[in-house]
Motif scaffolding. Structure first.
Motif, PDB file in Angstrom:
ATOM      1  N   ASP A 174      19.024  49.109 -51.612  1.00 33.62           N
ATOM      2  CA  ASP A 174      18.381  49.700 -50.035  1.00 33.62           C
ATOM      3  C   ASP A 174      16.333  49.163 -49.464  1.00 33.62           C
ATOM      4  OD1 ASP A 174      17.898  53.431 -50.900  1.00 33.62           O
ATOM      5  OD2 ASP A 174      16.977  51.239 -51.340  1.00 33.62           O
ATOM      6  N   ARG A 175      15.839  48.595 -50.482  1.00 32.67           N
ATOM      7  CA  ARG A 175      14.254  48.033 -50.613  1.00 32.67           C
ATOM      8  C   ARG A 175      13.901  46.614 -50.252  1.00 32.67           C
ATOM      9  NH1 ARG A 175      11.546  46.778 -54.336  1.00 32.67           N
ATOM     10  NH2 ARG A 175      12.963  47.838 -56.126  1.00 32.67           N
ATOM     11  N   PHE A 176      15.635  46.077 -50.022  1.00 33.91           N
ATOM     12  CA  PHE A 176      15.978  44.563 -49.949  1.00 33.91           C
ATOM     13  C   PHE A 176      16.261  44.170 -48.239  1.00 33.91           C
ATOM     14  CE2 PHE A 176      14.766  41.877 -53.709  1.00 33.91           C
ATOM     15  CZ  PHE A 176      14.468  42.934 -54.188  1.00 33.91           C
ATOM     16  N   SER A 177      16.177  43.788 -47.495  1.00 33.09           N
ATOM     17  CA  SER A 177      16.633  43.671 -46.360  1.00 33.09           C
ATOM     18  C   SER A 177      17.004  42.156 -45.742  1.00 33.09           C
ATOM     19  CB  SER A 177      16.618  44.128 -44.991  1.00 33.09           C
ATOM     20  OG  SER A 177      14.902  43.791 -44.726  1.00 33.09           O
ATOM     21  N   ALA A 178      17.587  41.271 -45.388  1.00 31.69           N
ATOM     22  CA  ALA A 178      17.626  40.009 -45.318  1.00 31.69           C
ATOM     23  C   ALA A 178      17.923  39.992 -43.546  1.00 31.69           C
ATOM     24  CB  ALA A 178      18.364  39.043 -46.169  1.00 31.69           C
ATOM     25  N   GLU A 179      17.211  38.687 -43.346  1.00 30.01           N
ATOM     26  CA  GLU A 179      18.076  38.756 -41.260  1.00 30.01           C
ATOM     27  C   GLU A 179      18.048  37.207 -41.262  1.00 30.01           C
ATOM     28  OE1 GLU A 179      15.746  42.733 -39.155  1.00 30.01           O
ATOM     29  OE2 GLU A 179      15.052  40.752 -39.579  1.00 30.01           O
ATOM     30  N   ARG A 180      18.977  36.506 -40.284  1.00 28.55           N
ATOM     31  CA  ARG A 180      19.026  35.360 -39.840  1.00 28.55           C
ATOM     32  C   ARG A 180      19.205  35.026 -37.833  1.00 28.55           C
ATOM     33  NH1 ARG A 180      22.866  31.167 -40.912  1.00 28.55           N
ATOM     34  NH2 ARG A 180      21.094  29.438 -40.168  1.00 28.55           N
ATOM     35  N   PRO A 181      18.049  35.735 -37.599  1.00 28.03           N
ATOM     36  CA  PRO A 181      18.246  36.251 -36.049  1.00 28.03           C
ATOM     37  C   PRO A 181      18.564  35.412 -34.630  1.00 28.03           C
ATOM     38  CG  PRO A 181      16.170  36.198 -37.311  1.00 28.03           C
ATOM     39  CD  PRO A 181      16.629  35.955 -37.645  1.00 28.03           C
ATOM     40  N   LYS A 182      18.671  34.419 -35.468  1.00 24.39           N
ATOM     41  CA  LYS A 182      18.915  33.001 -34.360  1.00 24.39           C
ATOM     42  C   LYS A 182      19.856  32.014 -35.266  1.00 24.39           C
ATOM     43  CE  LYS A 182      15.858  33.820 -31.076  1.00 24.39           C
ATOM     44  NZ  LYS A 182      13.761  32.990 -30.614  1.00 24.39           N
TER      45      LYS A 182
END
Lengths: 119, 117
Positions: free
Chosen positions: A63-71
């Motif tokens: 849970d310390r890791f977060s990945a995003e690819r918003p567009k």
């Protein structure tokens, strides 16, 4: 250069700090992947996106890791409260999948990686 | 479950001699198999892939690999090593799923190839 770009290439941080890595995939690719590679080991899957949707996460992704690819284009991988065990090379890859394309091959193009050292 | 075993962590050859990097895989279904190469400070590069077509697969830079289902092997070979072949090589398996979706690539631990003059 039309390959996969990663930034920064090297990051040294102190334990407890937050770090963020950025990946710019090949522009026409709809899938984006994050892998982690520790010294002497092969890369291990962390997560992947199809367009902007994050479709799978490995148990390695705490849970310390977060990945995003918003567009649905570039992606970021953030690590909060870094630990020494997070020291590794973080690899990004992209691929193009869809109807009419050769199935089963799923060839990934990798970036050069972002090396993280946590002191 | 899928897995890959690279039988040698280090291989050393002389320039001009044959290269053999060994790989065994475990897969429940019809696997796709790959070899990737990693040079220092460069991204992983695909050498070749097997996807249930011809069992002998030719790749870039003179490398080839043969899929042997009976032996669950996918060894990488090259007739004559070049100094520029020195790098880390990874054998990779990916299972084809009937429902589609992403099939994770499972990497072996790697084989470091050294080429001596």
């Amino acid at each position: 250069d039309t390959g996969v770009s990663q930034d920064p290439r090297h990051k040294i941080t102190k334990r407890g700090q937050n770090v963020t890595f950025r990946c710019d995939p090949i522009s026409e690719h709809n899938r984006l992947y994050w892998y982690r590679q520790t010294l002497g080991q092969g890369p291990e899957f962390l997560t992947y996106f199809q367009n902007e949707a994050q479709l799978e996460k490995s148990r390695l992704l705490s849970d310390r890791f977060s990945a995003e690819r918003p567009k649905g284009s570039f992606s970021t991988l953030e690590i909060q409260r870094t630990e020494q065990g997070d020291s590794a090379m973080y690899l990004c890859a992209s691929s193009l999948v869809g109807r009419g394309l050769t199935s089963g091959a799923n060839v990934l193009t990798f970036g050069a990686g972002s090396r993280l050292t946590v002191l | 479950a899928q897995s890959v075993t690279q039988l040698d962590s280090h291989v050393s050859v002389s320039e001009g001699t044959p290269v053999l990097l060994r790989c065994n895989y475990s897969s429940s279904y019809s696997p796709s198999l790959f070899w990737y190469v990693q040079h220092p400070n460069k991204g992983l590069q695909l050498l070749l892939k097997y996807t249930s077509a011809a069992t002998l697969v030719k790749g870039i830079n003179g490398f080839e690999a043969e899929f042997k289902k009976s032996e669950t092997s996918f060894h990488l070979t090259k007739p004559s090593a070049h100094m520029s072949d020195a790098a880390e090589y990874f054998c990779v398996v990916s299972e084809r799923m009937f429902s589609g979706g992403y099939n994770k690539l499972i990497f072996g631990a790697g084989t470091r190839l050294a080429v001596h003059p």
